[in-house]
Design a protein around this motif. Structure first.
Motif, PDB file in Angstrom:
ATOM      1  N   GLU A 144      -6.302  -2.731  -7.490  1.00  0.00           N
ATOM      2  CA  GLU A 144      -5.951  -1.529  -8.214  1.00  0.00           C
ATOM      3  C   GLU A 144      -4.593  -1.095  -7.469  1.00  0.00           C
ATOM      4  N   GLU A 145      -3.847  -0.251  -8.399  1.00  0.00           N
ATOM      5  CA  GLU A 145      -2.714   0.093  -7.915  1.00  0.00           C
ATOM      6  C   GLU A 145      -2.438   1.836  -8.363  1.00  0.00           C
ATOM      7  N   LYS A 146      -2.267   2.850  -7.592  1.00  0.00           N
ATOM      8  CA  LYS A 146      -2.342   4.174  -7.891  1.00  0.00           C
ATOM      9  C   LYS A 146      -0.910   4.237  -8.732  1.00  0.00           C
ATOM     10  N   THR A 147       0.450   3.834  -8.337  1.00  0.00           N
ATOM     11  CA  THR A 147       1.402   3.824  -9.201  1.00  0.00           C
ATOM     12  C   THR A 147       2.082   2.502  -9.320  1.00  0.00           C
ATOM     13  N   PRO A 148       1.919   2.146 -10.582  1.00  0.00           N
ATOM     14  CA  PRO A 148       2.292   0.699 -10.967  1.00  0.00           C
ATOM     15  C   PRO A 148       3.747   0.254 -10.674  1.00  0.00           C
ATOM     16  N   ASP A 149       3.965  -0.704 -10.323  1.00  0.00           N
ATOM     17  CA  ASP A 149       5.263  -1.310  -9.772  1.00  0.00           C
ATOM     18  C   ASP A 149       5.996  -1.834 -11.052  1.00  0.00           C
ATOM     19  N   GLU A 150       6.878  -1.205 -11.797  1.00  0.00           N
ATOM     20  CA  GLU A 150       7.745  -1.498 -12.900  1.00  0.00           C
ATOM     21  C   GLU A 150       8.229  -2.894 -12.992  1.00  0.00           C
ATOM     22  N   ASP A 151       8.972  -3.013 -11.911  1.00  0.00           N
ATOM     23  CA  ASP A 151       9.492  -4.582 -11.640  1.00  0.00           C
ATOM     24  C   ASP A 151       8.641  -5.416 -11.606  1.00  0.00           C
ATOM     25  N   GLY A 152       7.410  -5.426 -10.828  1.00  0.00           N
ATOM     26  CA  GLY A 152       6.526  -6.342 -10.591  1.00  0.00           C
ATOM     27  C   GLY A 152       5.704  -6.590 -12.040  1.00  0.00           C
ATOM     28  N   GLU A 153       5.636  -5.399 -12.807  1.00  0.00           N
ATOM     29  CA  GLU A 153       4.865  -5.569 -14.128  1.00  0.00           C
ATOM     30  C   GLU A 153       5.732  -6.438 -15.208  1.00  0.00           C
ATOM     31  N   ALA A 154       7.125  -6.289 -15.198  1.00  0.00           N
ATOM     32  CA  ALA A 154       8.084  -6.964 -15.660  1.00  0.00           C
ATOM     33  C   ALA A 154       8.159  -8.375 -15.423  1.00  0.00           C
ATOM     34  N   PHE A 155       7.998  -8.782 -14.041  1.00  0.00           N
ATOM     35  CA  PHE A 155       7.917 -10.063 -13.691  1.00  0.00           C
ATOM     36  C   PHE A 155       6.472 -10.775 -14.125  1.00  0.00           C
ATOM     37  N   LEU A 156       5.434  -9.993 -14.146  1.00  0.00           N
ATOM     38  CA  LEU A 156       4.392 -10.541 -14.719  1.00  0.00           C
ATOM     39  C   LEU A 156       4.115 -10.734 -16.141  1.00  0.00           C
ATOM     40  N   LYS A 157       4.898 -10.253 -16.985  1.00  0.00           N
ATOM     41  CA  LYS A 157       5.226 -10.416 -18.293  1.00  0.00           C
ATOM     42  C   LYS A 157       5.843 -11.723 -18.594  1.00  0.00           C
ATOM     43  N   GLU A 158       6.825 -11.783 -17.824  1.00  0.00           N
ATOM     44  CA  GLU A 158       7.648 -13.238 -17.799  1.00  0.00           C
ATOM     45  C   GLU A 158       6.901 -14.222 -17.694  1.00  0.00           C
ATOM     46  N   ILE A 159       5.934 -14.063 -16.723  1.00  0.00           N
ATOM     47  CA  ILE A 159       5.095 -15.502 -16.315  1.00  0.00           C
ATOM     48  C   ILE A 159       3.895 -15.440 -17.051  1.00  0.00           C
ATOM     49  N   GLY A 160       3.648 -14.739 -18.055  1.00  0.00           N
ATOM     50  CA  GLY A 160       2.405 -14.721 -18.695  1.00  0.00           C
ATOM     51  C   GLY A 160       1.248 -14.058 -18.493  1.00  0.00           C
ATOM     52  N   GLY A 161       1.410 -12.928 -17.435  1.00  0.00           N
ATOM     53  CA  GLY A 161       0.555 -12.126 -17.023  1.00  0.00           C
ATOM     54  C   GLY A 161      -0.331 -12.486 -15.870  1.00  0.00           C
ATOM     55  N   SER A 162      -1.261 -11.951 -15.483  1.00  0.00           N
ATOM     56  CA  SER A 162      -2.029 -12.174 -14.331  1.00  0.00           C
ATOM     57  C   SER A 162      -3.536 -12.736 -14.648  1.00  0.00           C
ATOM     58  N   PHE A 163      -3.753 -13.992 -14.049  1.00  0.00           N
ATOM     59  CA  PHE A 163      -4.977 -14.465 -14.210  1.00  0.00           C
ATOM     60  C   PHE A 163      -5.991 -14.059 -13.138  1.00  0.00           C
TER      61      PHE A 163
ATOM     62  N   ARG B  34       0.745  -1.199   0.104  1.00  0.00           N
ATOM     63  CA  ARG B  34      -0.105   0.115   0.009  1.00  0.00           C
ATOM     64  C   ARG B  34       0.955   1.329  -0.181  1.00  0.00           C
ATOM     65  N   MET B  35       1.882   1.244   0.702  1.00  0.00           N
ATOM     66  CA  MET B  35       2.950   2.354   0.884  1.00  0.00           C
ATOM     67  C   MET B  35       3.622   2.612  -0.432  1.00  0.00           C
ATOM     68  N   LEU B  36       4.061   1.418  -1.328  1.00  0.00           N
ATOM     69  CA  LEU B  36       4.906   1.446  -2.307  1.00  0.00           C
ATOM     70  C   LEU B  36       4.199   1.945  -3.478  1.00  0.00           C
ATOM     71  N   SER B  37       3.020   1.459  -3.429  1.00  0.00           N
ATOM     72  CA  SER B  37       2.340   1.556  -4.980  1.00  0.00           C
ATOM     73  C   SER B  37       0.676   2.035  -4.709  1.00  0.00           C
ATOM     74  N   GLY B  38       0.229   2.035  -3.469  1.00  0.00           N
ATOM     75  CA  GLY B  38      -1.100   2.304  -3.243  1.00  0.00           C
ATOM     76  C   GLY B  38      -1.996   1.159  -3.567  1.00  0.00           C
ATOM     77  N   TYR B  39      -1.434   0.053  -3.685  1.00  0.00           N
ATOM     78  CA  TYR B  39      -2.117  -1.338  -3.870  1.00  0.00           C
ATOM     79  C   TYR B  39      -3.180  -1.484  -2.883  1.00  0.00           C
ATOM     80  N   LYS B  40      -4.367  -1.801  -3.466  1.00  0.00           N
ATOM     81  CA  LYS B  40      -5.457  -2.244  -2.959  1.00  0.00           C
ATOM     82  C   LYS B  40      -6.101  -3.460  -3.341  1.00  0.00           C
ATOM     83  N   ILE B  41      -6.653  -4.610  -2.452  1.00  0.00           N
ATOM     84  CA  ILE B  41      -7.552  -5.602  -2.945  1.00  0.00           C
ATOM     85  C   ILE B  41      -8.970  -5.094  -2.847  1.00  0.00           C
ATOM     86  N   LEU B  42      -9.693  -5.105  -4.156  1.00  0.00           N
ATOM     87  CA  LEU B  42     -10.979  -4.889  -4.076  1.00  0.00           C
ATOM     88  C   LEU B  42     -11.822  -5.859  -4.162  1.00  0.00           C
TER      89      LEU B  42
END
Length: 388
Positions: free
Chosen positions: A309-328, A269-277
């Motif tokens: 949802e995330e207010k500030t996307p985590d670039e490292d996390g997005e790169a990792f998700l791309k490597e494993i085929g995205g988020s289901f 939450r502090m790093l990216s404004g991450y919130k589970i909806l």
């Protein structure tokens, strides 16, 4: 004249929605709305789909001849006409809501404590090798993904290993990879594994008097005393003291409590404004005894729905998700297991880590997750009018 009659007949046989129409999908028996059910079809070579919201509502704005309704807990249904209300037949008898003030029978907790005490001997066997078949499917808004995996599973003292013999992906996106996230959940988060002294302490139980099973079998419904989002039922043989089947629903509050740590949620939450909806998990299991009387989860199903949802996307996390085929975010999976008469070579085994939700991964863990997302699989692009 004949040509005109033929034209009219063809128009009657093909239902088409000229404008968006909203319907509600409900349980045939209880009338309760069914959330996250998939409605899909293929028309004129194009795949179309929509998912019901938390109130069972879906808006269909595409043409169809046959519309398929699918949900893990219900029989698959096909309709040729869209009405305001669509019904689905449940696979399992509903036990209704647990009334907190209901007096629990005094024999239940001693029976469950006895089960916990002996379950390691009745359900676990280190080194057990089993044949498996796993399917995972996502049907979202105009999206389709299906993965089939066959092979062997080996049960260790605290973990599982996998050796895949065949993998097949059918999808409308050729970039998708193998997804075994629900396989890991079915293996590590099965009902028997999670039935312990803490589970007994936190839940309330009552007997489903409508259940009609074999002699000495009863169905016990349960609900968390504090969180209404943790509920289900299981069938137990009261003489042998073994659980034969179980089903469980975990809503957002229960999943956040059971599957995440407050510290990790705070950091994100502090790093990216991450919130589970929204976070819903529905599972069911059947247990069978092998030739030596040791039980194993022979059948299982898991439905996973997640929104965040995330207010500030985590670039490292997005790169990792791309490597494993995205988020289901909306998956339905099934697993069947049976004893194996032979075992593959040691070199083919891959470690299956426990499922994780929010975690700081080491470089080695990240590399292994990428390997699991790239299991060998033949790919079929869904381009025909036949929907699996």
């Amino acid at each position: 004249m004949k040509a005109r009659l033929l034209f009219v007949c063809l128009m009657v046989c093909c239902c088409h929605v000229s404008s968006a129409q909203t319907c509600v999908v409900v349980d045939e028996e209880s009338g309760a709305p069914i959330s996250h059910a998939s409605l899909y079809t293929r028309h004129a070579g194009v795949f179309h789909s929509v998912t019901t919201d938390e109130h069972g509502r879906a808006t269909v704005s595409f043409h169809f001849t046959t519309l398929t309704l699918s949900h893990l807990n219900y029989e698959r249904t096909k309709v040729s006409r869209l009405t305001d209300t669509l019904t689905m037949k449940p696979k399992y008898r509903s036990t209704g809501e647990v009334v907190v003030r209901y007096r629990e029978p005094s024999w239940i907790r001693p029976l469950l404590r006895r089960f916990v005490k002996q379950k390691e001997a009745m359900y676990r066997r280190v080194g057990r090798v089993m044949l498996y078949r796993y399917t995972s499917q996502r049907i979202g808004n105009n999206d389709y993904y299906h993965y089939l995996s066959d092979g062997w599973l080996r049960q260790g003292e605290k973990n599982y290993d996998l050796s895949q013999s065949d993998g097949r992906i059918t999808a409308i996106d050729s970039t998708l990879l193998t997804d075994i996230s629900n396989l890991r959940r079915l293996l590590y988060e099965d009902f028997v594994s999670e039935m312990d002294a803490d589970f007994i302490k936190k839940h309330q139980f009552y007997v489903n008097g409508e259940y009609k099973g074999a002699k000495d079998e009863v169905e016990l419904a349960f609900r968390d005393k504090k969180r209404r989002g943790d509920r289900g039922a299981f069938v137990i043989d009261t003489v042998r003291c073994v659980i034969l089947s179980a089903r469980r629903t975990l809503a957002t509050d229960a999943n956040k409590h059971l599957r995440t740590k407050p510290f990790m949620l705070s950091v994100q939450r502090m790093l990216s404004g991450y919130k589970i909806l929204q976070w819903e998990a529905i599972s069911h299991f059947s247990y069978t005894a092998d030739s030596q009387g040791v039980y194993f989860p022979s059948e299982g199903g898991y439905k996973f729905f997640f929104q965040s949802e995330e207010k500030t996307p985590d670039e490292d996390g997005e790169a990792f998700l791309k490597e494993i085929g995205g988020s289901f975010t909306n998956m339905e999976s099934r697993l069947s297991i049976q004893p194996a008469s032979s075992s593959p070579a040691d070199s083919t085994w891959m470690w299956l880590p426990r499922p994780w939700y929010l975690k700081f991964l080491s470089d080695g863990e990240r590399t292994h997750e990428v390997r699991l997302a790239h299991l060998p699989a033949t790919f079929t692009l869904l381009v025909t009018d036949t929907v699996p």
